[in-house]
Design a protein around this motif. Structure first.
Motif, mmCIF file in Angstrom:
data_model
loop_
_atom_site.group_PDB
_atom_site.id
_atom_site.type_symbol
_atom_site.label_atom_id
_atom_site.label_comp_id
_atom_site.label_asym_id
_atom_site.label_seq_id
_atom_site.Cartn_x
_atom_site.Cartn_y
_atom_site.Cartn_z
ATOM 1 N N VAL A 33 -24.309 -40.957 19.649
ATOM 2 C CA VAL A 33 -25.679 -41.569 20.375
ATOM 3 C C VAL A 33 -26.363 -40.138 20.850
ATOM 4 N N GLY A 34 -25.854 -38.853 20.459
ATOM 5 C CA GLY A 34 -26.613 -38.072 21.082
ATOM 6 C C GLY A 34 -27.489 -37.297 19.855
ATOM 7 N N VAL A 35 -27.076 -35.952 19.413
ATOM 8 C CA VAL A 35 -28.129 -35.552 18.125
ATOM 9 C C VAL A 35 -27.383 -35.952 16.887
ATOM 10 N N ASP A 42 -20.790 -49.471 12.298
ATOM 11 C CA ASP A 42 -20.302 -50.577 13.174
ATOM 12 C C ASP A 42 -19.088 -50.266 14.239
ATOM 13 N N TYR A 43 -18.488 -49.201 14.038
ATOM 14 C CA TYR A 43 -17.484 -48.817 15.008
ATOM 15 C C TYR A 43 -17.723 -47.799 15.962
ATOM 16 N N SER A 44 -19.016 -47.291 16.170
ATOM 17 C CA SER A 44 -19.374 -46.487 16.970
ATOM 18 C C SER A 44 -19.560 -47.179 18.525
ATOM 19 N N ASP A 45 -19.475 -46.206 19.473
ATOM 20 C CA ASP A 45 -19.634 -46.727 20.881
ATOM 21 C C ASP A 45 -20.764 -45.918 21.529
ATOM 22 N N LEU A 46 -20.758 -46.089 22.940
ATOM 23 C CA LEU A 46 -21.690 -45.468 23.864
ATOM 24 C C LEU A 46 -21.044 -44.114 24.487
ATOM 25 N N ASP A 47 -21.346 -42.926 24.476
ATOM 26 C CA ASP A 47 -21.004 -41.833 25.355
ATOM 27 C C ASP A 47 -22.286 -41.128 25.821
ATOM 28 N N PHE A 48 -22.112 -41.119 27.307
ATOM 29 C CA PHE A 48 -23.206 -40.695 27.918
ATOM 30 C C PHE A 48 -23.020 -40.348 29.043
ATOM 31 N N PHE A 49 -23.886 -39.095 29.780
ATOM 32 C CA PHE A 49 -23.567 -38.668 31.003
ATOM 33 C C PHE A 49 -25.053 -38.919 31.860
ATOM 34 N N GLU A 105 -23.445 -26.768 34.487
ATOM 35 C CA GLU A 105 -23.172 -25.773 34.187
ATOM 36 C C GLU A 105 -21.614 -25.397 33.884
ATOM 37 N N HIS A 106 -21.074 -26.313 34.298
ATOM 38 C CA HIS A 106 -19.286 -26.179 34.408
ATOM 39 C C HIS A 106 -18.417 -27.146 33.641
ATOM 40 N N ILE A 107 -19.392 -28.188 32.858
ATOM 41 C CA ILE A 107 -18.378 -29.081 32.192
ATOM 42 C C ILE A 107 -18.905 -28.790 30.674
ATOM 43 N N ALA A 108 -17.773 -29.067 29.913
ATOM 44 C CA ALA A 108 -17.888 -28.816 28.551
ATOM 45 C C ALA A 108 -18.227 -30.091 27.740
ATOM 46 N N TYR A 109 -19.291 -29.929 26.901
ATOM 47 C CA TYR A 109 -19.988 -31.152 25.969
ATOM 48 C C TYR A 109 -20.515 -30.475 24.876
ATOM 49 N N SER A 110 -20.630 -31.401 24.105
ATOM 50 C CA SER A 110 -21.492 -31.078 22.768
ATOM 51 C C SER A 110 -22.928 -31.325 22.935
ATOM 52 N N GLU A 111 -23.832 -30.668 22.173
ATOM 53 C CA GLU A 111 -25.331 -30.747 22.235
ATOM 54 C C GLU A 111 -25.549 -32.302 22.390
ATOM 55 N N GLY A 112 -26.527 -32.681 23.391
ATOM 56 C CA GLY A 112 -27.018 -33.955 23.874
ATOM 57 C C GLY A 112 -28.344 -34.226 23.240
ATOM 58 N N GLY A 133 -25.965 -28.168 25.586
ATOM 59 C CA GLY A 133 -24.644 -28.549 25.893
ATOM 60 C C GLY A 133 -23.636 -27.335 26.168
ATOM 61 N N ARG A 134 -22.288 -27.587 26.406
ATOM 62 C CA ARG A 134 -21.504 -26.297 26.854
ATOM 63 C C ARG A 134 -20.315 -26.323 26.205
ATOM 64 N N ARG A 135 -19.997 -25.340 25.404
ATOM 65 C CA ARG A 135 -18.847 -25.579 24.419
ATOM 66 C C ARG A 135 -17.763 -25.486 25.295
#
Length: 263
Positions: A33-35, A42-49, A105-112, A133-135
């Motif tokens: 649900v990002g980029v 049908d099996y996807s879910d929500l991931d969010f900050f 700036e200190h958490i790891a996440y993919s491009e949002g 994001g921050r790899r």
């Protein structure tokens, strides 16, 4: 309503709830649900900050009324200090975390993908950080020696444990640890098809990214009672991919054959 529309609408509704409260700065969709929305199924879910103003983080973690106003929650599980895994009454599953701006700036996440942002921050540094994001440290390795020798020793140790009757430990060493080591260098052994690699897990979408390996991996993971057979399939793969030490091959094959014949 199609699943994709359902998920994206729910995120928009959460953004609306945050906007009305006036205590949040930004809602960021990540994962499918990002980029990467084209892979929603049908099996996807929500991931969010959710990024909130200073001093509001604990309020948004301890009280989930900002979500309940959108749709009642059927299940909540606080799996980290920052957030939850949730299930809405209508069957939408999700995972989220709440942060303050200085934590981004200190958490790891993919491009949002910014779903909602305080209009005053549209061109801010926070918006740039959130989208970029921050790899995290990748699980990939760029040389074969260590991971493939590690996989080889995983096979040997796993078979020894199987021989002692430690079948669960054996299954993990052979069918999990050894396979994980191969996955870490699969991009060096096979052409990777372009299909949303995941820095957090090389096993994600492996079937689309590495179709040749996918056709073989089932024989490497045959289950609790069939670790010796799985080990032989993995050994054959390693021998075709790398100059495996001959004596180790002999010992692994001897152990596996011995265990197979004793069944």
């Amino acid at each position: 309503m199609a699943r994709k529309e359902q998920l994206l609408r729910r995120l928009d509704e959460i953004g609306g709830s945050l906007e009305q409260r006036g205590e949040a700065l930004l809602l960021l969709g990540v994962g499918s649900v990002g980029v990467e929305m084209e892979r929603i199924d049908d099996y996807s879910d929500l991931d969010f900050f959710v990024i909130v103003k200073p001093g509001y983080k604990q309020q948004y973690i301890e009280r989930l009324d900002w979500l309940e106003e959108v749709c009642p929650l059927a299940y909540t599980f606080r799996n980290t200090v920052d957030g939850y895994k949730i299930l809405f009454e209508d069957g939408i599953y999700g995972e989220f975390a709440v942060f303050e701006e200085e934590e981004m700036e200190h958490i790891a996440y993919s491009e949002g993908r910014i779903v909602w942002i305080d209009p005053h921050l549209a061109n801010s540094r926070l918006a740039e950080i959130a989208k970029g994001g921050r790899r995290t440290e990748t699980q990939r390795r760029e040389e074969l020696d260590f991971p493939l020798n590690e996989a080889l020793t995983n096979l040997y140790v796993g078979l020894c444990r199987y021989a002692r009757g430690e079948k669960l430990s054996a299954a993990r060493f052979v069918q999990s640890y050894a396979v994980d080591n191969i996955l870490s260098v699969l991009h060096l052994l096979e052409k990777e098809e372009a299909y949303f690699p995941d820095v957090f897990g090389e096993e994600r979408r492996m079937e689309r990214r590495y179709p040749s390996f996918a056709a073989q991996v089932g024989d490497m993971i045959l289950g609790y009672e069939r670790t010796p057979e799985s080990a032989l399939h993995i050994l054959r793969y390693l021998e075709e991919a790398y100059p495996v030490n001959t004596r180790m091959s002999v010992e692994i094959r001897r152990l596996a054959d011995q265990l197979n014949h004793s069944r």
